[in-house]
Motif scaffolding. Structure first.
Motif, short mmCIF file in Angstrom:
data_model
loop_
_atom_site.label_atom_id
_atom_site.label_comp_id
_atom_site.label_asym_id
_atom_site.label_seq_id
_atom_site.Cartn_x
_atom_site.Cartn_y
_atom_site.Cartn_z
N VAL A 1 -7.37 -3.55 2.63
CA VAL A 1 -7.16 -2.11 2.73
C VAL A 1 -7.56 -1.52 1.37
O VAL A 1 -7.32 -2.13 0.33
N GLN A 2 -8.19 -0.36 1.42
CA GLN A 2 -8.71 0.27 0.21
C GLN A 2 -7.78 1.39 -0.25
O GLN A 2 -7.38 2.24 0.55
N LEU A 3 -7.47 1.38 -1.54
CA LEU A 3 -6.77 2.47 -2.20
C LEU A 3 -7.79 3.17 -3.07
O LEU A 3 -8.57 2.51 -3.77
N SER A 4 -7.81 4.49 -3.08
CA SER A 4 -8.75 5.26 -3.89
C SER A 4 -8.01 5.92 -5.05
O SER A 4 -6.99 6.60 -4.83
N LEU A 5 -8.52 5.69 -6.25
CA LEU A 5 -7.84 6.17 -7.45
C LEU A 5 -8.78 7.00 -8.33
O LEU A 5 -9.96 6.70 -8.43
N PHE B 1 -2.18 2.42 -12.73
CA PHE B 1 -2.25 1.55 -11.56
C PHE B 1 -2.37 0.10 -12.00
O PHE B 1 -1.71 -0.78 -11.44
N ALA B 2 -3.21 -0.18 -12.99
CA ALA B 2 -3.40 -1.56 -13.46
C ALA B 2 -2.09 -2.16 -13.96
O ALA B 2 -1.77 -3.31 -13.66
N ALA B 3 -1.34 -1.38 -14.70
CA ALA B 3 -0.04 -1.86 -15.18
C ALA B 3 0.90 -2.13 -14.00
O ALA B 3 1.61 -3.14 -13.96
N TRP B 4 0.89 -1.24 -13.02
CA TRP B 4 1.72 -1.40 -11.83
C TRP B 4 1.29 -2.61 -11.00
O TRP B 4 2.12 -3.37 -10.50
N ALA C 1 0.83 -1.21 0.00
CA ALA C 1 0.00 0.00 0.00
C ALA C 1 0.86 1.25 0.00
O ALA C 1 0.56 2.23 -0.71
N GLU C 2 1.94 1.26 0.77
CA GLU C 2 2.84 2.40 0.80
C GLU C 2 3.50 2.61 -0.56
O GLU C 2 3.67 3.76 -1.01
N ALA C 3 3.85 1.53 -1.24
CA ALA C 3 4.45 1.64 -2.57
C ALA C 3 3.44 2.23 -3.56
O ALA C 3 3.79 3.08 -4.39
N ALA C 4 2.19 1.80 -3.47
CA ALA C 4 1.15 2.35 -4.35
C ALA C 4 0.94 3.83 -4.05
O ALA C 4 0.81 4.65 -4.96
N GLN C 5 0.92 4.18 -2.77
CA GLN C 5 0.72 5.57 -2.40
C GLN C 5 1.88 6.43 -2.91
O GLN C 5 1.67 7.54 -3.42
N ALA C 6 3.10 5.93 -2.81
CA ALA C 6 4.26 6.67 -3.31
C ALA C 6 4.19 6.84 -4.83
O ALA C 6 4.54 7.89 -5.36
#
Length: 108
Positions: free
Chosen positions: A51-55, A63-66, A24-29
């Protein structure tokens, strides 16, 4: 129906919470996305801890590629935000990793 954004839920078991926090921290960064509360037990329709990430819509393709690799083995359930909760969780969905059954009874 217009998609106004996306939620990506990282699924994890209680012993994986540290790993989920790191992902989650990597996605947020990478995306500057808000990270929600880490639930260690099922909440809502979700079958495991999550845990929810909001995009924003314009972030989702990147994000999908990541997520294909960045999820580091965790399952990610992503869905659009159309305003129809049932449709969002059944029609506007993408799984990264193994799909899991949702508890759709909460939608009445």
């Amino acid at each position: 129906m217009a998609i106004r954004g996306y939620h990506a839920h990282l699924y994890f078991d209680p012993h994986e919470v540290g790993h989920a926090r790191a992902v989650a921290e990597a996605a947020q960064a990478a995306f500057g996305c808000p990270v929600g509360h880490f639930h260690t037990a099922p909440v809502g329709p979700h079958p495991r801890g999550s845990v929810q990430l909001s995009l924003r819509p314009e972030q989702f393709a990147q994000f999908a590629a990541w997520a294909s690799e960045g999820r580091e083995g965790l399952t990610v359930f992503a869905h659009g935000l159309s305003g129809d909760d049932l449709a969002d969780h059944t029609q506007y969905v993408i799984w990264f990793g193994t799909s899991e059954p949702l508890d759709l009874s909460i939608f009445g």
